[in-house]
Design a protein around this motif. Structure first.
Motif, PDB file in Angstrom:
ATOM      1  N   GLY A 147       9.687   0.596  -0.638  1.00  0.00           N
ATOM      2  CA  GLY A 147       8.592   1.086   0.193  1.00  0.00           C
ATOM      3  C   GLY A 147       8.894   2.441   0.779  1.00  0.00           C
ATOM      4  O   GLY A 147       9.919   2.621   1.452  1.00  0.00           O
ATOM      5  N   GLY A 148       7.996   3.407   0.525  1.00  0.00           N
ATOM      6  CA  GLY A 148       8.168   4.755   1.050  1.00  0.00           C
ATOM      7  C   GLY A 148       8.694   5.710   0.007  1.00  0.00           C
ATOM      8  O   GLY A 148       9.788   5.512  -0.522  1.00  0.00           O
ATOM      9  N   ASP A 172      11.833  -4.493 -13.203  1.00  0.00           N
ATOM     10  CA  ASP A 172      10.764  -3.571 -12.840  1.00  0.00           C
ATOM     11  C   ASP A 172      11.065  -2.957 -11.473  1.00  0.00           C
ATOM     12  O   ASP A 172      11.309  -3.679 -10.499  1.00  0.00           O
ATOM     13  N   ILE A 173      11.029  -1.636 -11.388  1.00  0.00           N
ATOM     14  CA  ILE A 173      11.223  -0.924 -10.129  1.00  0.00           C
ATOM     15  C   ILE A 173       9.891  -0.306  -9.740  1.00  0.00           C
ATOM     16  O   ILE A 173       9.343   0.515 -10.483  1.00  0.00           O
ATOM     17  N   VAL A 174       9.355  -0.713  -8.597  1.00  0.00           N
ATOM     18  CA  VAL A 174       8.046  -0.243  -8.145  1.00  0.00           C
ATOM     19  C   VAL A 174       8.224   0.528  -6.837  1.00  0.00           C
ATOM     20  O   VAL A 174       8.758  -0.010  -5.862  1.00  0.00           O
ATOM     21  N   LEU A 175       7.771   1.766  -6.833  1.00  0.00           N
ATOM     22  CA  LEU A 175       7.831   2.618  -5.650  1.00  0.00           C
ATOM     23  C   LEU A 175       6.442   2.696  -5.038  1.00  0.00           C
ATOM     24  O   LEU A 175       5.494   3.144  -5.685  1.00  0.00           O
ATOM     25  N   THR A 181       0.870  10.950  -2.967  1.00  0.00           N
ATOM     26  CA  THR A 181       1.862  11.539  -3.862  1.00  0.00           C
ATOM     27  C   THR A 181       3.263  11.133  -3.415  1.00  0.00           C
ATOM     28  O   THR A 181       3.473  10.750  -2.263  1.00  0.00           O
ATOM     29  N   VAL A 182       4.212  11.215  -4.323  1.00  0.00           N
ATOM     30  CA  VAL A 182       5.618  11.080  -3.926  1.00  0.00           C
ATOM     31  C   VAL A 182       6.048  12.362  -3.226  1.00  0.00           C
ATOM     32  O   VAL A 182       5.415  13.418  -3.389  1.00  0.00           O
ATOM     33  N   ALA A 183       7.113  12.286  -2.430  1.00  0.00           N
ATOM     34  CA  ALA A 183       7.605  13.439  -1.663  1.00  0.00           C
ATOM     35  C   ALA A 183       6.451  14.168  -0.979  1.00  0.00           C
ATOM     36  O   ALA A 183       6.259  15.376  -1.142  1.00  0.00           O
ATOM     37  N   PRO A 184       5.657  13.448  -0.180  1.00  0.00           N
ATOM     38  CA  PRO A 184       4.409  14.020   0.335  1.00  0.00           C
ATOM     39  C   PRO A 184       4.578  15.206   1.265  1.00  0.00           C
ATOM     40  O   PRO A 184       3.630  15.973   1.447  1.00  0.00           O
ATOM     41  N   ILE A 205       5.081   3.954 -10.141  1.00  0.00           N
ATOM     42  CA  ILE A 205       4.717   4.609  -8.880  1.00  0.00           C
ATOM     43  C   ILE A 205       3.327   4.159  -8.463  1.00  0.00           C
ATOM     44  O   ILE A 205       2.361   4.291  -9.228  1.00  0.00           O
ATOM     45  N   ARG A 206       3.227   3.617  -7.259  1.00  0.00           N
ATOM     46  CA  ARG A 206       1.928   3.210  -6.716  1.00  0.00           C
ATOM     47  C   ARG A 206       1.683   3.975  -5.415  1.00  0.00           C
ATOM     48  O   ARG A 206       2.156   3.588  -4.355  1.00  0.00           O
ATOM     49  N   THR A 207       0.961   5.086  -5.529  1.00  0.00           N
ATOM     50  CA  THR A 207       0.585   5.848  -4.350  1.00  0.00           C
ATOM     51  C   THR A 207      -0.753   5.324  -3.821  1.00  0.00           C
ATOM     52  O   THR A 207      -1.396   4.478  -4.433  1.00  0.00           O
TER      53      THR A 207
END
Length: 377
Positions: A147-148, A172-175, A181-184, A205-207
């Motif tokens: 998370g994050g 499975d690795i889920v962010l 976005t990542v690194a917002p 990646i789940r934004t």
């Protein structure tokens, strides 16, 4: 006269070493830290996949400091009116000047079940717990949720994805990230490069996904539920209990009052240009150098100045760093000015940053160890 430095992270250790050089010998300098070690925090994620890195990123304070008194204890309260710091296991310490460098804790935002079921990443013990949980529950498949998608979350996801590939675990690795976005907090070019590195390592990646509650096996979000075997939370920063639930806001002089400063992640600072200062090691180190000058000048004024003169005006901190860098498993992404670097060039830069910090605090042999660990990761 006594100067207290509370905390020996990036800000605290940098400041203490600076004050050892600047303060007159007659001034007591005391460093309070809850551990006898300085930890290179931005490398802790490496210990998830490579536990051997732990030795390289812990520096004994008695080796890093020359004349400062070191008190290993936990700060429980700071009485600014009485200029007294209360400790968990020792008598209070009075001060003439104090710098609060206690860092931040993990923010859980009152999300039901989150703190009870997630593992943060603030220490080597946390890294060991994440690794142990991974091998207990995930080395033959399953799902890890991180998370994050700030720098810490990105690095954790990258390490776990690379570990999964090394173990042929098919985990499975889920962010998960609430924003889009990542690194917002970073430039768009940096965001795109980081996203590509994560996807190359198989991270999902789940934004625009908000965590609403957590149970022992499920993360409930506004876009659907995620079952998990391991949940790591890197979703934000909260203040230490000793300075209140929220991180205090300070202006560019980094002062809570005339005799008390807050440095690094312990505060929400606005710089001399009126811009918010992001939580980062580079900002903390640069803030510490400004505060070191200010405290030294104030001490000199009190000891030798003509009190008919005006006291020295505090110097202002202006946020200015050459770029950003983040590990993504066995790779890295770096931004220097407008240029983006990936691959071996970025890995070399990452190794140089960590080694440079260790060298700056006198841990030259550990700097060499870290370079070897980084380049072989």
């Amino acid at each position: 006269m006594r100067v207290l430095v509370l905390g020996a992270g990036y800000a605290g250790l940098t400041l203490a070493r600076d004050l050892e050089r600047r303060l007159p010998a007659a001034v007591e300098l005391t460093v309070v830290n809850d551990s006898p070690f300085h930890l290179v925090q931005h490398e802790v994620h490496r210990a998830i996949r490579r536990p051997s890195v732990a030795d390289a990123i812990e520096v004994p304070l008695d080796e890093a400091l020359d004349r400062a008194e070191i008190v290993v204890d936990r700060v429980t309260d700071i009485d600014r009116t009485g200029r007294r710091v209360h400790l968990a296991d020792a008598d209070p310490l009075d001060y003439d000047y104090c710098a609060v460098c206690l860092g931040a804790t993990t923010a859980y935002y009152d999300i039901p079940g989150l703190e009870a079921h997630a593992i943060p990443l603030k220490s080597l013990d946390d890294a060991a717990a994440i690794r142990a949980r991974y091998f207990d529950a995930c080395d033959d498949g399953g799902r890890v949720v991180v998370g994050g998608a700030g720098l810490s979350g990105i690095q954790v996801a990258g390490e776990l994805a690379t570990l999964s590939a090394e173990e042929d675990a098919h985990t499975d690795i889920v962010l998960v990230e609430q924003l889009d976005t990542v690194a917002p907090s970073f430039p768009e070019s940096f965001q795109r490069a980081v996203r590509d590195e994560l996807l190359d390592r198989g991270v999902e990646i789940r934004t625009e996904t908000t965590v609403e509650s957590v149970s022992a096996s499920t993360v409930e979000t506004d876009t659907g539920d995620l079952d998990y075997e391991l949940l790591v939370w890197a979703g934000g920063l909260a203040g230490q209990d000793a300075v209140g639930a929220d991180r205090p806001a300070v202006r560019a002089d980094l002062r809570l009052d005339r005799r008390t400063y807050v440095v690094g992640d312990a505060a929400r600072a606005v710089d001399a240009n009126g811009e918010p200062v992001p939580a980062s090691a580079s900002a903390a180190i640069r803030e510490a150098k400004v505060v070191g000058e200010n405290i030294a000048e104030q001490v000199a004024y009190e000891q030798t100045g003509d009190f008919g003169d005006f006291p020295p005006r505090p110097r202002q901190y202006r946020f200015d760093v050459p770029g950003w860098i983040v590990s993504v498993g066995d790779g890295a992404v770096a931004q220097v000015g407008p240029s983006i670097f990936c691959g071996s060039a970025a890995k070399a830069m990452k190794a140089t940053v960590g080694a440079g910090h260790l060298t700056s605090v006198g841990a030259i042999s550990k700097a060499a160890e870290l370079v070897e660990e980084e380049l072989n990761s």
